[in-house]
Design an enzyme around this catalytic site. Sequence first.
Site, short mmCIF file in Angstrom:
data_model
loop_
_atom_site.label_atom_id
_atom_site.label_comp_id
_atom_site.label_asym_id
_atom_site.label_seq_id
_atom_site.Cartn_x
_atom_site.Cartn_y
_atom_site.Cartn_z
N CYS A 170 -1.34 -0.98 1.36
CA CYS A 170 -1.47 0.00 2.44
C CYS A 170 -2.10 1.26 1.86
O CYS A 170 -3.22 1.21 1.36
CB CYS A 170 -0.14 0.26 3.13
N ARG B 7 4.39 0.88 3.26
CA ARG B 7 4.32 0.01 4.44
C ARG B 7 4.11 -1.44 4.00
O ARG B 7 4.60 -2.38 4.63
CB ARG B 7 3.17 0.46 5.35
#
Lengths: 149, 298
Positions: free
Chosen positions: B245, B250
């Site tokens: 990410c 994430r």
Amino acid sequence: MMPAPLAEVVSEFQEVADQDKLRLLLEFADELPPLPADLEQAAMEPVPECQSPLFLHVDSANPERVRLFFSAPAEAPTTRGFAAILAVGLDEQPATDILAVPDDFYSDLGLAALISPLRLRGMAAMLARIKRRLRSSEAPPGPAISAGA
Amino acid sequence: MPLPADPNPALTAYAHPERLVTADWLSGNLGRPGLAIVESDEDVLLYDTGHIPGAVKIDWHTDLNDPHIRDYINGAQFAELMDRKGISRDDTVVIYGDKSNWWAAYALWVFTLFGHPDVRLLDGGRDLWISNGRDTTLDVPTKQTPGYPVVERDDAAIRAFKDDVLANLGSAPLIDVRSPQEYTGERTHMPDYPEEGALRGGHIPTATSIPWAKAADDSGRFRGRAELDELYGFLKPDDKTIVYCRIGERSSHTWFVLTHLLGLPGVRNYDGSWTEWGNAVRVPVAVGPEPGGAPGAS
């Protein structure tokens, strides 16, 4: 130059030890004033640089006494804390004084080691947006003329 | 001894249901010896506004990252952290946090680098616990424990570096879990802060765009097995998938889904992610909605 109330907030942070800085920030977060009834969050400017939702409204109808309004959810206490620092430090100050606040004033709070750089940027973004609003309301009508870089 | 797994039928379809607990299970096990609860949030103040009784706070930035080098803490520092937080090597650790467990999944991934044997996520994280109106407290546990062993970090199995990504371009699937605007290159940095984003926008060529949030429902819980199978069904068990990410948080969420909920072995998280790749010299970059081909491939 910092307006006196903002300088006071900064020295408050400087006077406490690291772990107490977070506690102090939380106290600020708890004290962020609620929005006045006539302000709708939907009509406010979002600040997407903050990692949590933050809305901002700048009322510069009276440039000698600029009003600042913030809205951030209770689940985002750090964002609320940043907003409260600006509310306490800059609300009701003259536009020229707000525009003169150093863009990196927040580095004097001593939070860099405690909060990720990403989040601190949210604070800088709020100030940048406030200044942008003030500059655009200051601009004379007609095509903007740039003084050059 | 690890605590028994949560037998909740909502979890049994997952490949490794013992890696997830429901809020009901955690409520029923609060205070049980051998259980350590860890809150790991993006917002550094959230824990202090109230947390699950008995939970300690571990901060992804100040606790798990080295203060100087862009890397994680070492084995000695991790052992010291565990002792300070009162966590033993044989404790069952349940981690939860804000933002659909982004940072909780990131913390779990770091615990895994040190091979902590039993570490689980609370399904739905902090938000679901709070919205259910479950107990919270302001009391911060002060228990410390001695003797967490110094275990050196094992990066090889679950962590990918830039050179690994380069070496596997075109042969191992890449998943970009950022927003579509970040993937296409439309957004390279945050307005007003050009110096703090990436110098180039776009994605690593060949990467498939599957934003992390597709694996979570509105309550922050993981989606069911069938939905996850559909989402990631194109991955094969012997693929050496790499996820990324912006800084790796994430993608830790997606790493958890692929590794523990779908049982795909060999998935690695590229924590350098776009803040490294988008600033690196002479690495290939693809822009627009298509994955793009590996350089040199015909």
